[in-house]
Scaffold this active site. Structure first.
Site, PDB file in Angstrom:
ATOM      1  N   ASP A 113       0.824  -1.216   0.000  1.00  0.00           N
ATOM      2  CA  ASP A 113       0.000   0.000   0.000  1.00  0.00           C
ATOM      3  C   ASP A 113       0.853   1.259   0.000  1.00  0.00           C
ATOM      4  O   ASP A 113       0.338   2.366   0.161  1.00  0.00           O
ATOM      5  CB  ASP A 113      -0.954   0.004   1.194  1.00  0.00           C
ATOM      6  CG  ASP A 113      -0.227  -0.074   2.535  1.00  0.00           C
ATOM      7  OD1 ASP A 113       0.962  -0.466   2.548  1.00  0.00           O
ATOM      8  OD2 ASP A 113      -0.858   0.239   3.567  1.00  0.00           O
ATOM      9  N   TYR A 143     -14.060  -6.877   1.199  1.00  0.00           N
ATOM     10  CA  TYR A 143     -13.101  -7.876   0.743  1.00  0.00           C
ATOM     11  C   TYR A 143     -13.571  -8.543  -0.542  1.00  0.00           C
ATOM     12  O   TYR A 143     -12.817  -8.678  -1.507  1.00  0.00           O
ATOM     13  CB  TYR A 143     -12.869  -8.913   1.836  1.00  0.00           C
ATOM     14  CG  TYR A 143     -11.845  -9.964   1.471  1.00  0.00           C
ATOM     15  CD1 TYR A 143     -10.487  -9.653   1.474  1.00  0.00           C
ATOM     16  CD2 TYR A 143     -12.232 -11.248   1.119  1.00  0.00           C
ATOM     17  CE1 TYR A 143      -9.539 -10.605   1.139  1.00  0.00           C
ATOM     18  CE2 TYR A 143     -11.293 -12.211   0.786  1.00  0.00           C
ATOM     19  CZ  TYR A 143      -9.938 -11.882   0.794  1.00  0.00           C
ATOM     20  OH  TYR A 143      -9.009 -12.841   0.454  1.00  0.00           O
ATOM     21  N   LYS A 188     -11.806  -8.346  -4.264  1.00  0.00           N
ATOM     22  CA  LYS A 188     -11.383  -9.528  -5.011  1.00  0.00           C
ATOM     23  C   LYS A 188     -12.095  -9.617  -6.363  1.00  0.00           C
ATOM     24  O   LYS A 188     -11.516 -10.093  -7.347  1.00  0.00           O
ATOM     25  CB  LYS A 188     -11.618 -10.787  -4.188  1.00  0.00           C
ATOM     26  CG  LYS A 188     -10.693 -10.910  -2.976  1.00  0.00           C
ATOM     27  CD  LYS A 188      -9.221 -10.910  -3.388  1.00  0.00           C
ATOM     28  CE  LYS A 188      -8.299 -11.196  -2.215  1.00  0.00           C
ATOM     29  NZ  LYS A 188      -6.871 -11.195  -2.610  1.00  0.00           N
ATOM     30  N   THR A 222      -5.563 -21.567   6.716  1.00  0.00           N
ATOM     31  CA  THR A 222      -4.474 -20.683   7.134  1.00  0.00           C
ATOM     32  C   THR A 222      -5.014 -19.770   8.237  1.00  0.00           C
ATOM     33  O   THR A 222      -6.187 -19.860   8.612  1.00  0.00           O
ATOM     34  CB  THR A 222      -3.965 -19.806   5.972  1.00  0.00           C
ATOM     35  OG1 THR A 222      -5.002 -18.871   5.603  1.00  0.00           O
ATOM     36  CG2 THR A 222      -3.590 -20.663   4.756  1.00  0.00           C
TER      37      THR A 222
END
Length: 253
Positions: free
Chosen positions: A70, A163, A167, A197
């Protein structure tokens, strides 16, 4: 009898993986290193973890490099460092990102700050990486970009509305960039779901197993499952570009 000749698969010499210090990024770095690639393990804040990954990779020529996706200055410095070290790049895997879980119905809870941060990391960040590393990729051989997306872009179900929107933007960028960067660079999205994860805070293995029971393949996706899909795009799908590859146990069906 004449033996059938099978062309050898080419191995990328230099690969960069953002978010390479954990999860899918770590697994992808390991797969690429095992093939013989020199891997730049990109990380944001956990240097020791990235160094540990580098130390565990097969082969040689690997290094950990801080890349805040970023931050345009950080990205530019990374591109200059890779140029100085290798003078080329064959593979860019955009795996870095983050999410703040907010229930879809909690519109007030999805603040502007959370939304902007999510889009900055998960959409603008990958684009900024492509923009900065395009010249190095164009010097590479059989160059490929793999954007790690999410099946949330297709299903509309994810850790937050921001999110999944980010995506979806990544998938759209993949298609558009495939046209722009051809013929020198191929571009893919690999679109996983429910990967085992620590990416989504508070999500347990038990929760993933319960979801998996309802999926066609009844399997919890691992980081290596996703990494193998990324490597397949890079090495095997040499006549493909601009495609989104689901790695979701059939969740999208």
């Amino acid at each position: 009898m004449t033996a059938i000749e099978i062309p050898a698969l080419s191995t990328p010499k230099v690969a960069l993986v953002t978010g390479g210090n954990s999860g899918i990024g770590k697994a992808t770095a390991a797969r690429l290193a095992a093939m013989g690639s020199a891997v730049v393990v990109g990380y944001n804040s956990r240097r020791a973890q990235a160094e540990e990954v580098v130390g565990g990779l097969q082969g040689r020529g690997h290094l950990a490099m801080r890349i805040a996706i970023d931050d345009p200055v950080s990205i530019a410095e990374a591109a200059a460092a890779v140029d100085k070290q290798h003078g080329r790049l064959d593979v860019l895997v955009n795996c870095g990102g983050a999410t703040t879980p907010v229930p879809a119905a909690d519109l007030e809870g999805l603040t502007d700050d959370i939304f902007d941060r999510t889009v900055s990391l998960n959409l603008r960040g990958p684009f900024a990486m492509v923009r900065a590393f395009r010249p190095l990729l164009e010097r590479g051989s059989g160059a490929a970009i793999v954007n790690i997306s999410s099946i949330a872009a297709r299903t509309g179900i994810g850790s937050s509305l921001a999110y999944l929107a980010a995506k979806a933007g990544v998938d759209a960028l993949t298609i558009a960039l495939a046209k722009v960067l051809a013929p020198k660079i191929r571009v893919f999205s690999v679109s996983p779901a429910g990967v085992d994860t620590e990416f989504v805070a508070g999500r347990t293995r038990e929760a993933l197993e319960k979801i998996a029971e309802r999926l066609p393949l009844a399997h919890v996706t691992t980081a290596d499952d996703v990494a193998r899909a990324a490597v397949a795009c890079i090495v095997n799908l040499t006549s493909s570009t601009g495609i989104v590859v689901p790695v979701d146990e059939g969740r999208h069906l």
